[in-house]
Design an enzyme around this catalytic site. Structure first.
Site, PDB file in Angstrom:
ATOM      1  N   VAL A  21      33.155  48.527  31.804  1.00 29.89           N
ATOM      2  CA  VAL A  21      34.439  48.765  32.470  1.00 29.89           C
ATOM      3  C   VAL A  21      34.792  47.578  33.358  1.00 29.89           C
ATOM      4  CG1 VAL A  21      35.770  50.344  33.903  1.00 29.89           C
ATOM      5  CG2 VAL A  21      33.989  51.242  32.407  1.00 29.89           C
ATOM      6  N   ASP A  22      33.819  47.030  34.079  1.00 32.98           N
ATOM      7  CA  ASP A  22      34.073  45.840  34.888  1.00 32.98           C
ATOM      8  C   ASP A  22      34.531  44.676  34.019  1.00 32.98           C
ATOM      9  OD1 ASP A  22      33.584  46.779  37.440  1.00 32.98           O
ATOM     10  OD2 ASP A  22      31.469  46.255  37.419  1.00 32.98           O
ATOM     11  N   ILE A  23      33.855  44.477  32.892  1.00 28.66           N
ATOM     12  CA  ILE A  23      34.217  43.368  32.003  1.00 28.66           C
ATOM     13  C   ILE A  23      35.635  43.545  31.469  1.00 28.66           C
ATOM     14  CG2 ILE A  23      33.670  42.216  29.828  1.00 28.66           C
ATOM     15  CD1 ILE A  23      31.656  41.669  32.050  1.00 28.66           C
TER      16      ILE A  23
ATOM     17  N   GLY B 265      38.132  42.874  34.115  1.00 26.58           N
ATOM     18  CA  GLY B 265      38.305  41.438  34.291  1.00 26.58           C
ATOM     19  C   GLY B 265      39.212  40.838  33.238  1.00 26.58           C
TER      20      GLY B 265
END
Length: 399
Positions: free
Chosen positions: A179-181, A184
């Site tokens: 989810v972070d990737i 980003g």
């Protein structure tokens, strides 16, 4: 001489951990001048997220490998946002910036006079991207949000893991902070879109990006399946809800992936497997039929795939254009000849650590290729340099 596609763009990165730094690293890879603002004495939290470490020969200086993955092509400045002097320095840098990235809690930067409204007043052309767990609005807006939490709340873990009733069944997170990737990546897209708008109109804007929104958006076909049917999808292990056979299968020496995307590929697989009759069977001849009868077909396939090694299957199936492949460990990934041919492992020289191994950016641009200019920086390594570059020389003291 080629230059980066974003050469001349100034990015002030107030974010930390992964989603924001992932976005700013992409912008830096594309040629932007990225300045990473960090807390004096501590820096980005991920500097300490080890082991493993990248360290000097004397082992008296080190950075976590986690920090290394998202912070190349940046210059680090150490500024204390809790002090009036630090706040003034960041405001001065923001006045010169094209982009500000931040992932503080909602309202967290307003206390420092560094929120969008405050910085827009000194730089109306500023593109200001706020990344939070739940967004700037809604009942959850004040909450902190982390990748693992969002994978659970956003439905991904309900789709990941072995099916109910199987050994080891239960929700499972993805093995990287996906989810972070993805956030980003969406942040990068949003920033570039806002810059295009600014270049046409002269107006900056505020980007409100939430990890939960990103996770819901990237449920993709699974969300569409639910919205069309009203039936919540369930965990299927490595199987696909809409395509059969499209999963892992055991072989004589391990496992392989079989990814049959159409009826022609299935017929060719059946011929190679010595069961051409399956392709003519009305239960299996078309993909909708195979989906309906997967509980019959999959055991038949498993009884067949164990008769050859993974390498034997891959060689035979690839020769007939049937998509398949091994399930590689990470060390096998970097030993793969295709991955090596594409140059996905790079090295950058760090003044304290020497050669630092990193993963390459996958973007291939013919006219403005990715440039790897700067290893992940030491904390505050460029403070004086950046203040001089962006703000000019400090005035001489009064006499």
């Amino acid at each position: 001489m080629t230059t980066g596609a974003l050469q001349g763009l100034k990015v002030l990165d107030l974010s930390r951990v992964l989603a924001g730094p992932w976005a700013s690293q992409i912008l830096g890879d594309l040629g932007a001048d990225v300045v990473k603002v960090e807390r004096p004495g501590a820096g980005d939290d991920t500097r300490a997220w080890g082991p493993p470490w990248v360290a000097s020969k004397e082992d008296d200086d080190r950075q976590a490998a986690y920090f290394q993955c998202a912070n190349r092509n940046k210059r680090s400045v150490a500024i204390d946002l809790a002090t009036p002097e630090g706040q003034a320095q960041v405001r001065a840098l923001a006045a010169k910036a094209d982009v500000v990235l931040e992932n503080f809690k909602v309202g967290g930067l307003a206390a420092y006079g560094l929120d969008f409204e405050s910085l827009e007043a000194v730089n109306p052309r500023l593109v200001y991207c706020s990344i939070t767990g739940f967004g700037q609005t809604g009942p959850y807006a004040p909450r902190a949000g982390y990748d693992f939490l969002i994978q659970g709340m956003g439905g991904l873990m309900s789709l990941t893991g072995r099916a109910d009733g199987e050994n080891g069944a239960g929700p499972q997170k993805v093995g990287v902070a996906l989810v972070d990737i993805m956030t980003g990546l969406y942040a990068t897209i949003a920033v570039l879109a806002a810059l295009s708008h600014r270049d046409r109109t002269g107006e900056g804007q505020h980007i409100d990006l939430a990890l939960l929104d990103v996770q819901v958006a990237t449920l993709a076909n699974q969300a569409a399946n639910y919205l069309a049917s009203g039936v919540a999808p369930k965990r299927l292990g490595n199987a696909h809800p809409n395509i059969v056979p499209y999963q892992d299968f055991p072989t004589a020496d391990g496992d392989m992936i079989l990814a049959v995307g159409n009826d022609g590929q299935f017929a060719r697989f059946c011929a190679i497997a010595g069961h051409a009759e399956w392709a003519a069977d009305e239960r299996f001849a078309t993909n909708p039929a195979r989906v309906a009868n997967r509980s019959v077909l999959i055991p038949l396939l498993r009884q067949t795939t164990v008769m050859k090694t993974t390498a034997e299957w891959v060689a035979a199936l690839e020769a007939e254009a049937v998509p398949c492949g091994p399930i590689n460990r990470v060390d096998q990934v970097f030993a793969d000849p295709q991955v090596q041919a594409r140059g996905m492992k790079i090295e950058l020289t760090h003044p304290a650590f020497g050669p630092v191994p990193l993963v390459a950016n996958p973007i291939r641009l013919s006219a403005t290729p990715i440039a790897y200019r700067q290893a992940p920086p030491a904390l505050g390594e460029h403070t004086a340099e950046v203040l001089a570059d962006w703000l000019g020389p400090a005035p001489l003291p009064a006499r």
